[in-house]
Write an enzyme that holds these catalytic residues in place. Structure first.
Site: not given
Ligand code: RIB
Ligand code: CA
Length: 312
Positions: A242
């Site tokens: 992500h």
């Molecule tokens: O949903 C994914 C996000 O939530 C990413 O930033 C992960 O590191 C968590 O913070």
């Protein structure tokens, strides 16, 4: 080459760690500081993890400031099931040598952003938006020091990863997200609609061990641990990476596509709390407040990350 000043607000977290490393590897970006927030794991661990990542990169010259240890109103929800109890399970990172400044992240953000009117900073939230919201609430004049906010979070049509409606970063602190999305600041969102199209190929993770440096080996071990959860949950061939999409977007926005939409945050319904209600088809007539990315060139994205990690 013009350098862009950025601040990374983060809850490391495996994907946060890769995002921080990618930013540090990019001469086009000047990382002014790293601010930590409770999210994937409690604040003490996200802060220690951020410092460990900087130590791994040999960049403890970049200051780290610990921020909020809980959301504005709601109780903290964490994600040890994804990131392990340390928040960076799967590899041994070096212990930091630089001391942690005895200064709250929000105080540093306010001071730094008030002084940045002539060279506004790009703020890159990778976790719950608590620090950013509190900065804007405490000192509204900080907006003049913010060039734009480019954040990982939310979900438009993809559905949530924490509830059926909500993505983790927004779900943890929906009230903070509401402050940010109502701020009027230039906002770009890298939601699950985008990041779920950037699934880590298994051979890519292993290829990092071929980079011939400690960073590559460490990240390969971290991501091997990290991806197991999403592979099992989604039955996919790889887990989504992500947070580094934020850094990739800053350096090569052509890798992404989306559209400007009105996005509002659900802050009352227990069923849809933290939902990023995205008016993709413009049915509300409300003005667009956010660039919502829903496409990514995954191959180019992972090649970008390999190039970054190979530079250490
Ligand atoms: O949903 C994914 C996000 O939530 C990413 O930033 C992960 O590191 C968590 O913070
Ligand atoms: Ca994160």
């Amino acid at each position: 080459m013009t350098s862009r000043s950025i601040i990374i607000d983060t809850d490391p977290g495996h994907d946060d760690a890769v995002a921080i490393l990618a930013a540090l590897a990019s001469p086009e970006l000047q990382v002014r500081g790293v601010t930590t927030v409770a999210g994937n794991v409690p604040l003490a661990l996200t802060t220690l993890n951020a410092r460990r990542v900087l130590a791994l990169a040999g960049r403890e010259d970049v200051p780290v400031f610990a921020g909020c240890d809980r959301p504005l109103l709601r109780p903290l929800v964490t994600a040890e099931e994804v990131h392990g109890h340390t928040g960076l399970d799967g590899a041994d990172l070096p212990e930091p040598q630089a001391p942690l400044p005895d200064r709250h992240a929000v105080d540093w953000l306010i001071e730094t952003l008030l002084a940045a009117r002539d060279d506004p900073v790009t703020v890159c939230p990778l976790g719950p938006l608590t620090n950013i919201a509190l900065t804007l609430i405490r000192e509204p004049r900080t907006v003049a020091g913010i060039r734009e906010i480019v954040l990982m979070g939310g979900a438009a049509f993809e559905g949530g990863n924490t509830t059926p409606a909500a993505e983790f970063n927004i779900y943890v602190d929906p009230h903070a997200a509401d402050v940010v999305f109502r701020s009027g600041l230039p906002l770009t969102m890298l939601p699950l609609d985008c990041t779920h199209k950037a699934l880590m190929p298994a051979d890519w993770i292993e290829s990092l061990r071929g980079l011939g440096n400690r960073v590559g080996n460490t990240v390969a071990s971290l991501l091997t641990f990290y991806q197991r959860y999403d592979v099992a949950k989604y039955g996919s061939t790889g887990g989504p990476l992500h947070d580094p999409t934020v850094i990739a977007y800053l350096l090569d926005p052509e890798l992404f596509a989306g559209k400007r939409c009105n996005v509002r945050i659900e802050t009352t319904s227990p069923l849809t709390m933290g939902m990023t209600v995205t008016d993709w088809w413009g049915v509300t007539g409300e003005p667009a407040n956010c660039m919502v990315m829903n496409q990514v060139d995954a191959g180019a994205f992972f090649a970008f990350l390999s190039d970054c990690l190979g530079r250490f």
